[in-house]
Scaffold this active site. Structure first.
Site, PDB file in Angstrom:
ATOM      1  N   LEU A 105       0.838  -1.207   0.000  1.00 31.50           N
ATOM      2  CA  LEU A 105       0.000   0.000   0.000  1.00 31.50           C
ATOM      3  C   LEU A 105       0.865   1.246   0.000  1.00 31.50           C
ATOM      4  O   LEU A 105       0.490   2.281  -0.533  1.00 31.50           O
ATOM      5  CB  LEU A 105      -0.890   0.015   1.246  1.00 31.50           C
ATOM      6  CG  LEU A 105      -2.012  -1.024   1.295  1.00 31.50           C
ATOM      7  CD1 LEU A 105      -2.676  -1.004   2.649  1.00 31.50           C
ATOM      8  CD2 LEU A 105      -3.032  -0.709   0.208  1.00 31.50           C
TER       9      LEU A 105
ATOM     10  N   PHE B 147       9.224   3.678   8.369  1.00 34.05           N
ATOM     11  CA  PHE B 147       9.450   2.524   9.236  1.00 34.05           C
ATOM     12  C   PHE B 147       9.394   1.214   8.491  1.00 34.05           C
ATOM     13  O   PHE B 147       9.753   0.182   9.013  1.00 34.05           O
ATOM     14  CB  PHE B 147       8.420   2.506  10.363  1.00 34.05           C
ATOM     15  CG  PHE B 147       8.532   3.709  11.252  1.00 34.05           C
ATOM     16  CD1 PHE B 147       9.679   3.915  11.998  1.00 34.05           C
ATOM     17  CD2 PHE B 147       7.506   4.625  11.325  1.00 34.05           C
ATOM     18  CE1 PHE B 147       9.787   5.020  12.817  1.00 34.05           C
ATOM     19  CE2 PHE B 147       7.619   5.725  12.144  1.00 34.05           C
ATOM     20  CZ  PHE B 147       8.759   5.935  12.892  1.00 34.05           C
ATOM     21  N   GLY B 148       8.878   1.261   7.288  1.00 36.64           N
ATOM     22  CA  GLY B 148       8.808   0.019   6.539  1.00 36.64           C
ATOM     23  C   GLY B 148       7.626   0.024   5.596  1.00 36.64           C
ATOM     24  O   GLY B 148       6.922   1.016   5.454  1.00 36.64           O
TER      25      GLY B 148
ATOM     26  N   LYS C  14       1.786  -3.535   8.672  1.00 36.72           N
ATOM     27  CA  LYS C  14       2.996  -2.729   8.572  1.00 36.72           C
ATOM     28  C   LYS C  14       4.162  -3.570   9.061  1.00 36.72           C
ATOM     29  O   LYS C  14       4.145  -4.085  10.169  1.00 36.72           O
ATOM     30  CB  LYS C  14       2.835  -1.486   9.445  1.00 36.72           C
ATOM     31  CG  LYS C  14       4.008  -0.547   9.337  1.00 36.72           C
ATOM     32  CD  LYS C  14       3.639   0.839   9.844  1.00 36.72           C
ATOM     33  CE  LYS C  14       4.390   1.889   9.092  1.00 36.72           C
ATOM     34  NZ  LYS C  14       3.627   3.075   8.830  1.00 36.72           N
TER      35      LYS C  14
ATOM     36  N   ASP D 225       4.306  11.576  15.615  1.00 34.46           N
ATOM     37  CA  ASP D 225       4.585  11.667  14.183  1.00 34.46           C
ATOM     38  C   ASP D 225       3.337  12.061  13.403  1.00 34.46           C
ATOM     39  O   ASP D 225       2.926  11.371  12.470  1.00 34.46           O
ATOM     40  CB  ASP D 225       5.148  10.344  13.676  1.00 34.46           C
ATOM     41  CG  ASP D 225       5.945  10.525  12.390  1.00 34.46           C
ATOM     42  OD1 ASP D 225       6.205  11.685  12.017  1.00 34.46           O
ATOM     43  OD2 ASP D 225       6.284   9.513  11.760  1.00 34.46           O
TER      44      ASP D 225
END
Ligand code: NAG
Ligand code: NAG
Ligand code: NAG
Ligand code: NAG
Ligand code: NAG
Ligand code: NAG
Length: 669
Positions: A348, A353-354, A371, A467
């Site tokens: 997606l 972070f990945g 995630k 964040d």
């Protein structure tokens, strides 16, 4: 007298009648053995072993009456029938120097006969009539002095080693027009022999066939012979063999015998099996068992490899302390299958972070976003998971629901509700994509504000997001904004050394004090939220670039326009002027206020919410305002001490009514 006679007759009858027997193996037969003969544990009768120049005998223990003396003055030999299965197994295939013989003899003790010769029957080539020996020889050696026809023959012998009649071993196949088929006596394969004597017709037949084949109609040997003058009244039946110089085993597997009728058929399934001798017959081992074993081995190895691969592939890291979090723990296997093995087409988005993958849970059909966060440091993972789980308990319609997690070696997987419309930043910054109209933007802004209020104040603990940015705002099917990725930054916080604290978050959204102290607070969230507000209204990134590729800080840019009284010019041109002036102005002012360099100046989220809802009038900013950048620069250079305690002076933020709401002492230079 009559009683005695009757008894005699009866006992005679019993003796004559009860002399049929059948042995499938000899384990229980109580044979009379001598020489090398032994019955092996599995019932196999071995007449010889590898000891050379020796003989072996095996006889049915009880004597049998071969003469019918009841009928007339002259005794007549009775009809009898014997059948047996034998095998000659030589270490050197096809080479053996002695055979074996079926014997009918007046004694079961032939131990005085010559050892290495003459089948263990006689001392010399020719015996005498007093020997009363009938033998059917299965001979595997060609003895010219015994008039042998070849080295593989069957013969009928009477009181002599010289056969009355002999034929090469073989049989007439019934199913093949009586064609003669050769058999090798020492082929290591079992064969069956029938010896049939017709007392009336005075004919002895000998028939040979491979084991389990039906008895051929035509005998191999058929000899007109009257046994009445040859056999004695009581005789012993059995087998005799002797060993030559080639190591050979002579085996008998089964044997049946009857007078006055055919010998009982042998049950082949009960016959003992032959031991393997010398180089094993390659047939079964090589052609069936070996490939089978190799296949099984390959199958077993691949099964183990598959299990190991699967285990490794789906391996997870699970520790005791996680037991409490059980319900929030996902199996890696499920996530793997949900995302089609984390295929690229299911990606997606790729964040700091990945990667984030779309997936559908196998059982519930629930759409999820997974995630994958690579996480090397074991430090702090426990606290983080605890936090993740507690975050999983957060419920707010503007939060992207965290469903759970999974841990692997060096990797953490977070499972969220799937958000159909993706992240907000692609609507704001993708100039070719669909633009959001003002009511949608306002609705999203209010939603995110309410979720932040919930995190900061309305939940049981203070949760700091760390964040906030457009790309972390996700849009569900109804275009509601939902805040995602909370607390993730903290994973990296925990993981870092306190000595070398580096700030986590996203450039452009970082409050100045965060840069200095590294300590996240609700007000650092408010700062980022302020930047986010400006981003939504202006459709610009927090740090963009002008036509000369010089960096443009969004906050400064908006502030600049504010000073010049042209703040409305900052509104996203894609709105084409279609917006509610009042709302846009509130959001812009709030953006600047929230993104104020001094933490104490920023409003709480509760205040922000009230401004947005119109419950309180949003403060107006005085146009005289120094660049936030300048102020931040001064702060970071150590001007803190006097900035914070001092009362307001030049720069100020005033409410619409002119009342000073928040005051900042700062003397613009
Ligand atoms: C053969 O049998 C005899 C008598 O049973 C025994 O003494 C001898 O050890 C055997 N030899 C072999 C090689 O088995
Ligand atoms: C086996 O035969 C011997 C001699 O013929 C005899 O003494 C013995 O009793 C028999 N044993 C059995 C169990 O039949
Ligand atoms: C003995 O011989 C007589 C006459 O040939 C015959 O009737 C009788 O059945 C025979 N007995 C046996 C046991 O063969
Ligand atoms: C064979 O010869 C031996 C002497 O060498 C003798 O004792 C024995 O009785 C003879 N056996 C036969 C069956 O003639
Ligand atoms: C054995 O008997 C046969 C006849 O049956 C005869 O031709 C042969 O010469 C005899 N052999 C010896 C060694 O006596
Ligand atoms: C022996 O074989 C002949 C045919 O070759 C047959 O007619 C006769 O019945 C057989 N005798 C016995 C006892 O099997």
């Amino acid at each position: 007298m009559p009683t005695l006679l009757l008894t005699l007759l009866l006992s005679l009858n019993v003796a004559l009648a009860s002399s049929a027997f059948s042995y499938q193996g000899f384990a229980t037969a109580n044979l009379t053995l001598d020489g090398l003969a032994v019955v092996m544990p599995n019932g196999l009768l071995a007449l010889t072993n590898f000891t050379s120049q020796q003989k072996g005998h095996a006889f049915h223990p009880a004597p049998l009456r071969f003469l019918n003396t009841t009928a007339s003055s002259t005794a007549v030999a009775r009809s009898f029938s014997a059948s047996f299965v034998f095998a000659i197994v030589s270490v050197v295939d096809g080479l053996s120097d002695q055979g074996l013989a079926f014997v009918v003899a007046p004694t079961s003790d032939l131990s005085s006969a010559n050892g290495g010769q003459y089948l263990g029957l006689l001392n010399a080539t020719n015996g005498t009539a007093s020997d009363h020996i009938l033998a059917v020889e299965l001979d595997t050696i060609w003895n010219p002095e015994l008039s042998d026809i070849n080295s593989n023959h069957v013969g009928i012998n009477v009181n002599s080693l010289i056969s009355r009649q002999a034929k090469p071993a073989g049989y007439y196949a019934d199913d093949d027009g009586m064609a003669f088929r050769d058999l090798m006596l020492n082929s290591r394969r079992p064969m069956q022999v029938w010896v049939d004597y017709d007392g009336q017709g005075r004919r002895l037949n000998v028939t040979l066939a491979p084991v389990q084949a039906p008895k051929p109609k035509n005998p191999l040997l058929s000899e007109a012979i009257d046994l009445s003058t040859i056999v004695a009244d009581t005789m012993y039946a059995g087998f005799s063999s002797s060993s030559g110089v080639v190591s050979t085993h002579h085996y008998v597997l089964g044997w049946s015998f009857s007078f006055d009728g055919p010998a009982p058929p042998l049950d082949f399934s009960k016959l003992p099996s032959l031991p393997h001798v010398g180089p094993k017959p390659p047939s079964k081992i090589l052609y069936i068992a070996l490939p089978l074993a190799i296949m099984l081995l390959i199958a077993a190895v691949s099964a183990v490899a598959f299990i190991l691969w699967r285990r490794r592939r789906f391996a997870e890291v699970r520790e005791d302390w996680e037991e409490d979090f059980g319900p929030h723990r996902f199996a890696y296997k499920d996530l793997f299958h949900a995302t089609d093995g984390f295929k690229n087409r299911n990606v997606l988005g790729v964040g700091g972070f990945g990667k984030v993958y779309k997936g559908v849970l196998p059982v519930s059909n629930l759409e999820i976003a997974v995630k994958r966060v690579s996480h090397d440091s074991r430090q702090g993972i426990r606290e983080f998971i605890a936090e993740v789980v507690s975050i999983g308990r957060l419920r707010h319609r503007n939060l992207a629901q965290l469903l759970g997690y999974c841990r692997r070696n060096g990797e953490l997987l977070l499972v969220y509700d799937y958000m159909a419309n993706g992240s907000l930043d692609k609507y704001l910054h993708n100039k070719n994509g669909p633009a959001l109209c003002w009511p949608q933007r306002y609705w999203i802004v209010k939603g995110i504000a309410s979720s932040l209020l919930y995190l900061h104040e309305d939940w049981e603990q203070v949760v700091i997001h760390r964040d906030i940015k457009a790309s972390n705002v996700l849009l569900d099917r109804e275009m509601n904004g939902r805040l995602g990725d909370f607390g993730l930054a903290r994973l990296y916080d925990h993981g870092t050394d306190a000595q070398t604290t580096h700030v986590v978050g996203t450039m452009g959204y970082l409050a100045p004090e965060l840069m200095r102290t590294g300590k996240a607070t609700p007000t650092t969230d408010v700062f980022a939220f302020g930047v986010f507000l400006l981003e939504v209204v202006c459709g610009r990134r927090p740090i963009g670039s002008d036509e000369h590729n010089n960096p443009v800080v969004l906050v400064d840019w908006v502030l600049e326009h504010h000073r010049n009284g042209s703040i409305i010019d900052t509104v996203d041109s894609r709105l084409e002027g279609k917006f509610n002036m009042e709302e846009v102005s509130i959001v812009l002012r709030l953006g600047l206020l929230c993104a104020h360099p001094l933490p104490n100046t920023r409003p709480s989220m509760r205040k922000v919410m009230q401004y947005l809802d119109g419950d309180q009038i949003a403060p107006h900013l005085a146009p005289t305002f120094m660049s936030y950048n300048e102020m931040a620069l001064m702060q970071s250079e150590g001007f803190d001490s006097y900035i914070t305690p001092c009362p307001p002076l030049a720069a100020g933020i005033c409410s619409g009514s002119g009342e000073s709401l928040v005051t900042v002492l700062f003397d613009g230079r």
